[in-house]
Motif scaffolding. Sequence first.
Motif, short mmCIF file in Angstrom:
data_model
loop_
_atom_site.label_atom_id
_atom_site.label_comp_id
_atom_site.label_asym_id
_atom_site.label_seq_id
_atom_site.Cartn_x
_atom_site.Cartn_y
_atom_site.Cartn_z
N CYS A 10 42.83 39.08 42.30
CA CYS A 10 41.50 38.70 42.76
C CYS A 10 41.07 37.32 42.29
CB CYS A 10 40.48 39.74 42.30
SG CYS A 10 40.34 39.84 40.49
N SER A 11 40.04 36.81 42.93
CA SER A 11 39.35 35.58 42.55
C SER A 11 38.12 35.46 43.44
CB SER A 11 40.24 34.35 42.75
OG SER A 11 39.48 33.16 42.56
N ALA A 90 35.40 39.55 49.19
CA ALA A 90 35.17 40.94 48.78
C ALA A 90 35.10 41.09 47.26
CB ALA A 90 36.28 41.84 49.33
N PHE A 91 35.21 40.00 46.53
CA PHE A 91 35.29 40.05 45.07
C PHE A 91 34.08 40.76 44.45
CE2 PHE A 91 34.43 38.22 40.88
CZ PHE A 91 35.65 38.37 40.24
N ASP A 92 32.89 40.26 44.72
CA ASP A 92 31.68 40.84 44.12
C ASP A 92 31.48 42.29 44.53
OD1 ASP A 92 31.00 38.54 42.71
OD2 ASP A 92 29.81 37.73 44.36
N ALA A 119 43.12 35.24 39.38
CA ALA A 119 43.65 33.90 39.65
C ALA A 119 42.60 32.86 39.28
CB ALA A 119 44.04 33.78 41.12
N ALA A 120 42.87 32.10 38.24
CA ALA A 120 41.87 31.18 37.69
C ALA A 120 41.76 29.89 38.50
CB ALA A 120 42.22 30.85 36.24
N ARG A 128 32.15 32.26 36.21
CA ARG A 128 31.19 33.37 36.30
C ARG A 128 31.90 34.68 36.66
NH1 ARG A 128 27.79 29.44 38.88
NH2 ARG A 128 28.45 30.25 40.91
N GLY A 129 32.82 34.60 37.62
CA GLY A 129 33.55 35.80 38.02
C GLY A 129 34.37 36.37 36.87
N HIS A 130 34.99 35.50 36.10
CA HIS A 130 35.78 35.96 34.96
C HIS A 130 34.91 36.62 33.91
CE1 HIS A 130 37.91 35.24 31.04
NE2 HIS A 130 38.83 35.90 31.72
N GLN A 131 33.74 36.04 33.63
CA GLN A 131 32.84 36.63 32.65
C GLN A 131 32.36 38.00 33.08
OE1 GLN A 131 32.08 35.66 29.48
NE2 GLN A 131 33.78 34.27 29.94
#
Length: 222
Positions: A10-11, A90-92, A119-120, A128-131
């Motif tokens: 994801c990312s 679709a991540f969130d 995937a960074a 933000r997504g990683h946190q």
Amino acid sequence: MPATPVYIICSPRPQVGKTLLARLLSEFLLLKNGAVLAFDVNLKEPSLLDYLPSITETAEIDDTFGKMQLMDRVILDDGIAKVIDLGFHAFDEFFKMSEEIGFLKEAARRNVRPIVLFAADTDRASARGHQMLVRQIPATRLIVVDNEYIVRGELPETFTAGRVQRISALPVFLKTYIDRLTFSFTDYLRHERDSSTELHQWIRRNYFSFRELELSLILQQS
């Protein structure tokens, strides 16, 4: 019995090499285990379904029916590894759903082990997504993927606290070569007699890193 793994790639950002990672991992699992089931949650073409149609199903999480249909498939402890190529759109919604339904607890109850491969990228949306994932996913199940083709230079410090999986960059002409829909990483290993080629070594290195990841996950269960 070892838990059935579910790899969620994801990312929150597009064009960060997610589908490439899903292809590599799916082909590795197919080679090693003889079976794998992949789910393509993407809007853009070409997608995982185009590369690996024999082992990939499309999935949608735009409505309750689609969400439950996907979860019913990945929550099965059938010994077949699952790979989800989760589109940035679709991540969130996926991780909101995961938290609402208690996906991690239900997976543990059913002997299923989700692993998130993030995937960074160097932008704020990725940070933000990683946190958000750090707050939701146990550290042993959250792997940051440092794709050198995407992240030029050092990976931002915010991503380096946990485990990092690195994918080295290929020259542009080789990147174009592996992006063909007919290309197979495993077939290349089988048919390219010169094991010293850059692409041969690159595929073997990535397959080996997936094997190391698998072994570490098995040790965590023992």
